[in-house]
Design an enzyme around this catalytic site. Structure first.
Site, PDB file in Angstrom:
ATOM      1  N   LEU A  10       0.800  -1.020   0.008  1.00 26.66           N
ATOM      2  CA  LEU A  10       0.032  -0.162   0.017  1.00 26.66           C
ATOM      3  C   LEU A  10       0.742   1.087  -0.023  1.00 26.66           C
ATOM      4  O   LEU A  10       0.349   2.266  -0.476  1.00 26.66           O
ATOM      5  CB  LEU A  10      -1.041   0.129   1.309  1.00 26.66           C
ATOM      6  CG  LEU A  10      -2.233  -0.597   1.377  1.00 26.66           C
ATOM      7  CD1 LEU A  10      -2.889  -0.283   2.612  1.00 26.66           C
ATOM      8  CD2 LEU A  10      -3.219   0.261   0.169  1.00 26.66           C
ATOM      9  N   SER A  11       2.146   1.174   0.435  1.00 27.34           N
ATOM     10  CA  SER A  11       3.002   2.305   0.632  1.00 27.34           C
ATOM     11  C   SER A  11       3.466   2.694  -0.864  1.00 27.34           C
ATOM     12  O   SER A  11       4.127   2.064  -1.424  1.00 27.34           O
ATOM     13  CB  SER A  11       4.212   1.894   1.640  1.00 27.34           C
ATOM     14  OG  SER A  11       5.234   2.713   1.570  1.00 27.34           O
TER      15      SER A  11
END
Ligand SMILES: N[C@@H](CCC(=O)N[C@@H](CS)C(=O)NCC(=O)O)C(=O)O
Length: 224
Positions: A10-11
């Site tokens: 997600l980063s």
């Protein structure tokens, strides 16, 4: 020997480094950390990275964190002649300028878009305006260009793309930024590894992540 990368998909900074690895054909061995479970706060990981952030790489004992520094290192160490990080000082300075700009962009994007999801409170107007101004500037500087710097893909494109693809994934309206929209669409289609790294349901995964963090915070508050 593959380079270990501590990462969470997600980063945005993690996805930027993963894309750079693919572009440079560097074998990155992904070790996923679940930040919602606090896996970045274990004593073992804090020994590697006291700032407890992903991405962090371990290249045969050389530990490095901060995504932009990691991409610069991978280019310098393993592909010094790659156009992904041009050697010519002025071209390189422009790439570096975008990388610095991207740090502020990511921060302003977090403040404008994610504050409400985490807290339920609307972000202050000045934060929303600051983010929109960043996007306006990005759009104007892209203009008719295919890439952010010169005629080749650079780590600046990968960093900014990774930050801003979240907008499309979170259904943020980007119609006011047509150059940015075209640049995003072109790169998303052109990069052969784009879908592998970014093609998951980011919105659904982000919502699960946020709900987990919120539940943990609430439990902590109740315990205090
Ligand atoms: N400027 C850093 C930002 C890294 C960062 O903030 N990573 C977040 C995920 S997007 C993180 O690891 N958060 C966990 C924590 O701070 O404990 C970079 O580009 O690597």
């Amino acid at each position: 020997m593959p380079i270990d990368i501590y990462s969470m998909r997600l980063s945005p900074p993690c996805r930027a480094v993963l894309m750079a690895g693919r572009e440079l054909n560097i074998d990155l061995n992904v070790k996923t950390l679940d930040l919602s479970e606090g896996e970045q706060l274990t004593p073992e990981f804090l020994k590697l990275n006291p700032a407890h952030t992903v991405p962090t790489i371990d290249d045969d004992g050389f530990i490095l964190w901060e995504s932009r520094a990691i991409m610069q290192y991978l280019c310098n160490q393993y592909a010094p002649d790659s156009t992904l990080y041009p050697r010519e000082p002025r071209a390189r300075a422009l790439v570096d300028r975008w990388l610095n700009f991207d740090m502020g962009l990511l921060q302003s994007q977090r403040e404008a878009l994610f504050t409400k999801l985490f807290s339920g409170v609307d972000p202050p107007e000045d934060k929303v305006n600051a983010f929109k101004n960043n996007l306006k500037l990005l759009d104007a500087l892209i203009g008719d260009n295919k890439y952010l710097v010169g005629n080749n893909l650079t780590i600046a494109d990968l960093s900014v793309l990774s930050t801003t693809i979240v907008l499309e994934k979170m259904d943020f309206d980007v119609k006011d930024y047509p150059n940015f929209k075209r640049w995003t669409a072109t790169l998303s289609q052109q990069l052969p590894y784009f879908q592998d790294i970014n093609g998951f349901d980011m919105k659904a995964e982000a919502m699960v992540y946020i709900e987990k963090i919120k539940a943990k915070r609430a439990a902590q508050q109740n315990a205090n």
